[in-house]
Design an enzyme around this catalytic site. Structure first.
Site, PDB file in Angstrom:
ATOM      1  N   ASP A  63       0.836  -1.210   0.000  1.00  0.00           N
ATOM      2  CA  ASP A  63       0.000   0.000   0.000  1.00  0.00           C
ATOM      3  C   ASP A  63       0.871   1.259   0.000  1.00  0.00           C
ATOM      4  OD1 ASP A  63       0.896  -0.063   2.604  1.00  0.00           O
ATOM      5  OD2 ASP A  63      -1.096  -0.052   3.535  1.00  0.00           O
TER       6      ASP A  63
ATOM      7  N   GLU B 240      -0.705  -5.638   8.602  1.00  0.00           N
ATOM      8  CA  GLU B 240       0.156  -5.002   9.605  1.00  0.00           C
ATOM      9  C   GLU B 240      -0.348  -5.234  11.021  1.00  0.00           C
ATOM     10  OE1 GLU B 240       0.788  -0.831   8.864  1.00  0.00           O
ATOM     11  OE2 GLU B 240       1.416  -1.168   6.794  1.00  0.00           O
TER      12      GLU B 240
ATOM     13  N   ASP C 173      -1.057  -6.415  -0.360  1.00  0.00           N
ATOM     14  CA  ASP C 173      -1.203  -5.763   0.948  1.00  0.00           C
ATOM     15  C   ASP C 173      -2.678  -5.476   1.239  1.00  0.00           C
ATOM     16  OD1 ASP C 173       0.389  -5.009   3.027  1.00  0.00           O
ATOM     17  OD2 ASP C 173       1.135  -3.178   2.088  1.00  0.00           O
TER      18      ASP C 173
ATOM     19  N   GLU D  68      10.001  -4.057   9.935  1.00  0.00           N
ATOM     20  CA  GLU D  68      10.310  -2.752   9.343  1.00  0.00           C
ATOM     21  C   GLU D  68      10.947  -1.801  10.349  1.00  0.00           C
ATOM     22  OE1 GLU D  68       7.217  -0.998   6.951  1.00  0.00           O
ATOM     23  OE2 GLU D  68       8.323   0.894   6.734  1.00  0.00           O
TER      24      GLU D  68
HETATM   25  O1  KIV Z   1       3.449  -1.303   1.629  1.00  0.00           O
HETATM   26  C1  KIV Z   1       4.632  -1.659   1.513  1.00  0.00           C
HETATM   27  O2  KIV Z   1       5.293  -1.458   0.488  1.00  0.00           O
HETATM   28  C2  KIV Z   1       5.251  -2.314   2.660  1.00  0.00           C
HETATM   29  C3  KIV Z   1       6.730  -2.391   2.689  1.00  0.00           C
HETATM   30  C4  KIV Z   1       7.287  -1.104   3.170  1.00  0.00           C
HETATM   31  C5  KIV Z   1       7.207  -3.542   3.495  1.00  0.00           C
HETATM   32  O3  KIV Z   1       4.570  -2.721   3.546  1.00  0.00           O
END
Ligand code: KIV
Length: 248
Positions: A43, A112, A82, A174
């Site tokens: 995202d 997340e 995501d 992260e």
């Molecule tokens: O959204 C994304 O690109 C991520 C990365 C920063 C791991 O979650």
């Protein structure tokens, strides 16, 4: 050959996993040609490609659009989609959202934070899940490194263990200290994928725009392997000059 979640999981301590994000067909095609085995349609697309100030503006429709584009460019690559902000707020909503990402072309989904119940629910319904702890941009107040103080480090470590126990097959760490990432990597039975977490993880992911220098500023932990913004400005300037001169 496309790697399954099970084969990615088995790469723990065998060979490091190089992962990059992608959001478009031509970039996905390049990554597949370069032998990148896993692409994350993150995202982050909202910030690096759509001009939003945070990832919270990204919707499920946006994610499906970009996952479809990446799938059309990288048919033989494992794609992680995501789950955008709030699309995983409870187990049933997360299941509906995850199914849409899979229909759009993802092989697995990432979410997340310590949403153990959600992860268990998705896994129970046959969905492969990637966890994400440390800095979690959907809810973070800022982009500073997390896990520096002992209590916060312990929270991140416990979350990583909980996410693995809930059934995730991979976990993104992260922006945490290298030593903490090393401890977590040594503890978990699943591969850790670092971003700004040092070289001790089982793999590394970078945001493609940061890695190829496409944008205006990049996180301090991301190396630039090219400077695409500069190349585009140079190409567009040359083009504009030739049009003005009538020499095209
Ligand atoms: O959204 C994304 O690109 C991520 C990365 C920063 C791991 O979650």
């Amino acid at each position: 050959m496309k790697l399954s979640a099970a084969s990615l999981r088995q790469r723990k301590s065998v060979s490091p996993i190089p992962m990059l994000t992608a959001y478009t067909t031509p970039v996905a095609r390049c990554l597949e040609r370069a032998g990148i085995p896993v692409i994350l349609v993150g995202d982050t697309v909202g910030m690096v490609e759509m001009g939003f100030a945070s990832t919270r503006e990204v919707t499920l429709d946006h994610m499906c659009y970009h996952i479809g584009a990446v799938r059309r460019g990288a048919g033989d690559t494992h794609i992680i989609g995501d789950l955008p902000y709030d699309s995983d707020r409870d187990p049933e909503t997360a299941l509906r959202s995850a199914r849409r990402l899979l229909e759009a072309g993802a092989d697995s989904v990432k979410l997340e934070g310590p949403k153990y119940e959600v992860i268990r629910h998705l896994v129970a319904h046959g969905i492969e899940v990637v966890g994400h702890t440390g800095l979690t941009p959907q809810t973070a107040a800022n982009f500073r490194q997390v896990g520096r103080e002992a209590a916060d480090a312990e929270r991140v470590r416990a979350e990583a263990v909980g996410i693995a126990e809930a059934g995730a097959f991979l976990i993104v760490l992260e922006h945490i200290p290298t030593t903490l990432a090393e401890t977590i990597t040594g503890t978990l039975p699943i591969p850790t994928i670092g971003i700004g977490a040092g070289p001790a993880c089982d793999g590394q992911v970078l945001v493609i725009n940061d890695a190829i220098g496409l944008g205006d500023r990049w996180p301090p932990f991301s190396r630039q392997y090219a400077y695409m913004s500069r190349t585009i400005v140079e190409a567009a300037s040359t083009y504009a000059k030739q049009v003005r001169e009538g020499s095209y």
